[in-house]
Design a protein around this motif. Sequence first.
Motif, mmCIF file in Angstrom:
data_model
loop_
_atom_site.group_PDB
_atom_site.id
_atom_site.type_symbol
_atom_site.label_atom_id
_atom_site.label_comp_id
_atom_site.label_asym_id
_atom_site.label_seq_id
_atom_site.Cartn_x
_atom_site.Cartn_y
_atom_site.Cartn_z
ATOM 1 N N PRO A 52 -31.903 40.922 63.504
ATOM 2 C CA PRO A 52 -32.439 41.398 62.211
ATOM 3 C C PRO A 52 -33.352 42.620 62.362
ATOM 4 C CG PRO A 52 -32.589 39.014 62.337
ATOM 5 C CD PRO A 52 -32.184 39.503 63.705
ATOM 6 N N ALA A 53 -34.115 42.688 63.439
ATOM 7 C CA ALA A 53 -34.993 43.841 63.668
ATOM 8 C C ALA A 53 -34.164 45.106 63.897
ATOM 9 C CB ALA A 53 -35.920 43.589 64.857
ATOM 10 N N LEU A 54 -33.105 45.005 64.674
ATOM 11 C CA LEU A 54 -32.234 46.155 64.909
ATOM 12 C C LEU A 54 -31.595 46.619 63.607
ATOM 13 C CD1 LEU A 54 -30.459 45.028 68.193
ATOM 14 C CD2 LEU A 54 -32.026 46.956 67.963
ATOM 15 N N GLU A 55 -31.134 45.659 62.829
ATOM 16 C CA GLU A 55 -30.479 45.996 61.570
ATOM 17 C C GLU A 55 -31.439 46.704 60.618
ATOM 18 O OE1 GLU A 55 -27.512 43.934 58.321
ATOM 19 O OE2 GLU A 55 -28.783 42.633 59.533
ATOM 20 N N TYR A 56 -32.678 46.261 60.594
ATOM 21 C CA TYR A 56 -33.661 46.819 59.662
ATOM 22 C C TYR A 56 -34.211 48.174 60.109
ATOM 23 C CZ TYR A 56 -37.772 47.167 56.701
ATOM 24 O OH TYR A 56 -38.718 47.613 55.815
ATOM 25 N N HIS A 57 -34.468 48.336 61.400
ATOM 26 C CA HIS A 57 -35.208 49.498 61.882
ATOM 27 C C HIS A 57 -34.358 50.652 62.406
ATOM 28 C CE1 HIS A 57 -39.218 47.798 61.497
ATOM 29 N NE2 HIS A 57 -38.725 46.660 61.953
ATOM 30 N N ILE A 58 -33.103 50.407 62.740
ATOM 31 C CA ILE A 58 -32.294 51.450 63.378
ATOM 32 C C ILE A 58 -31.180 51.881 62.432
ATOM 33 C CG2 ILE A 58 -30.714 51.942 65.282
ATOM 34 C CD1 ILE A 58 -32.356 50.093 67.015
ATOM 35 N N SER A 59 -31.027 53.201 62.280
ATOM 36 C CA SER A 59 -29.910 53.672 61.455
ATOM 37 C C SER A 59 -28.617 53.263 62.157
ATOM 38 C CB SER A 59 -29.973 55.185 61.260
ATOM 39 O OG SER A 59 -29.816 55.848 62.487
ATOM 40 N N GLY A 60 -27.668 52.825 61.380
ATOM 41 C CA GLY A 60 -26.452 52.267 61.964
ATOM 42 C C GLY A 60 -26.681 50.862 62.493
ATOM 43 N N GLY A 61 -27.810 50.289 62.144
ATOM 44 C CA GLY A 61 -28.159 48.964 62.642
ATOM 45 C C GLY A 61 -27.215 47.881 62.185
ATOM 46 N N SER A 62 -26.625 48.046 61.005
ATOM 47 C CA SER A 62 -25.700 47.012 60.537
ATOM 48 C C SER A 62 -24.428 47.015 61.388
ATOM 49 C CB SER A 62 -25.378 47.181 59.059
ATOM 50 O OG SER A 62 -24.810 48.433 58.810
ATOM 51 N N GLU A 63 -24.005 48.192 61.853
ATOM 52 C CA GLU A 63 -22.851 48.267 62.758
ATOM 53 C C GLU A 63 -23.202 47.624 64.098
ATOM 54 O OE1 GLU A 63 -19.335 48.885 64.727
ATOM 55 O OE2 GLU A 63 -19.746 48.903 62.584
ATOM 56 N N ARG A 64 -24.384 47.918 64.608
ATOM 57 C CA ARG A 64 -24.825 47.310 65.864
ATOM 58 C C ARG A 64 -24.980 45.803 65.685
ATOM 59 N NH1 ARG A 64 -24.265 46.173 70.626
ATOM 60 N NH2 ARG A 64 -26.086 45.857 71.896
ATOM 61 N N GLN A 65 -25.469 45.382 64.535
ATOM 62 C CA GLN A 65 -25.605 43.958 64.243
ATOM 63 C C GLN A 65 -24.237 43.288 64.278
ATOM 64 O OE1 GLN A 65 -24.498 42.339 61.253
ATOM 65 N NE2 GLN A 65 -25.425 40.375 61.694
ATOM 66 N N ARG A 66 -23.214 43.934 63.732
ATOM 67 C CA ARG A 66 -21.872 43.371 63.751
ATOM 68 C C ARG A 66 -21.359 43.228 65.177
ATOM 69 N NH1 ARG A 66 -17.253 44.695 64.853
ATOM 70 N NH2 ARG A 66 -17.580 46.921 64.971
ATOM 71 N N ASP A 116 -35.142 50.466 73.492
ATOM 72 C CA ASP A 116 -35.955 51.692 73.491
ATOM 73 C C ASP A 116 -35.973 52.342 72.115
ATOM 74 O OD1 ASP A 116 -36.550 51.365 76.167
ATOM 75 O OD2 ASP A 116 -34.958 52.705 76.856
ATOM 76 N N GLU A 117 -34.804 52.398 71.489
ATOM 77 C CA GLU A 117 -34.737 52.995 70.152
ATOM 78 C C GLU A 117 -35.540 52.162 69.154
ATOM 79 O OE1 GLU A 117 -31.528 54.534 66.815
ATOM 80 O OE2 GLU A 117 -30.782 53.805 68.735
ATOM 81 N N LEU A 118 -35.441 50.865 69.261
ATOM 82 C CA LEU A 118 -36.185 49.982 68.370
ATOM 83 C C LEU A 118 -37.688 50.198 68.516
ATOM 84 C CD1 LEU A 118 -36.037 47.685 66.306
ATOM 85 C CD2 LEU A 118 -36.015 46.078 68.234
ATOM 86 N N GLU A 119 -38.165 50.309 69.739
ATOM 87 C CA GLU A 119 -39.602 50.521 69.968
ATOM 88 C C GLU A 119 -40.064 51.858 69.397
ATOM 89 O OE1 GLU A 119 -41.791 48.325 70.897
ATOM 90 O OE2 GLU A 119 -40.326 46.804 71.453
ATOM 91 N N ARG A 120 -39.214 52.873 69.465
ATOM 92 C CA ARG A 120 -39.580 54.181 68.896
ATOM 93 C C ARG A 120 -39.699 54.117 67.375
ATOM 94 N NH1 ARG A 120 -35.841 55.949 72.686
ATOM 95 N NH2 ARG A 120 -34.241 56.283 71.108
ATOM 96 N N LYS A 121 -38.898 53.255 66.748
ATOM 97 C CA LYS A 121 -38.865 53.176 65.287
ATOM 98 C C LYS A 121 -39.904 52.214 64.709
ATOM 99 C CE LYS A 121 -35.093 55.664 64.999
ATOM 100 N NZ LYS A 121 -34.294 56.312 64.039
ATOM 101 N N MET A 122 -40.426 51.326 65.519
ATOM 102 C CA MET A 122 -41.364 50.317 65.034
ATOM 103 C C MET A 122 -42.807 50.688 65.366
ATOM 104 S SD MET A 122 -39.477 46.783 66.169
ATOM 105 C CE MET A 122 -40.750 45.776 65.449
#
Length: 175
Positions: A52-66, A116-122
């Motif tokens: 859920p954190a990846l989906e919320y914070h990273i663009s394209g997160g819903s694709e990564r979530q899938r 790493d990308e998640l930490e940059r966005k949060m």
Amino acid sequence: MPTLSEVVKRDHARITDAYHVLVETKPEERNADEFVWALARYLIVENLALIPALEYHISGGSERQRRLSDDYNSINAKLRHMAKYDPSEESFESALKAIWVDLEPHIREETDGDLDELERKMEPEDSRKLGQKYETLRDMLQRPYGAFGVPNAEIMDDVLGTTKEQLMERMGNGI
């Protein structure tokens, strides 16, 4: 308080170490409990806290979530399959290596990119709160299991077969 990335990377290391110990141990001396249980906990907690954190914070997160959801389903199915075999059986080793075929790139992709990308966005405080949530969920899955702290096959099947929605309901959405 550790960040989300730090606690996930610790789990990656724990699972990787348990896998290598299992592979390097003579078949007749293998005990798969640590690997199986560490991986099962990780899959569940990742699904509840990291995805859920990846989906919320990273663009394209819903694709990564899938893609992560597909990884989860594949690894979970292979783990359930492997759990049917005695560790001394040849089929066990084949099933174990089949898990690693999916798991190793999954860990690498998260470690070398997603986290790493998640930490940059949060915000750092948000990452620490999610790290605490991750650890709390993981700890909840460590406690109520069979003799000597090892879950029996029935408990393992129940935990691995529980849907994300059922787990969230049982554990409370506010954790």
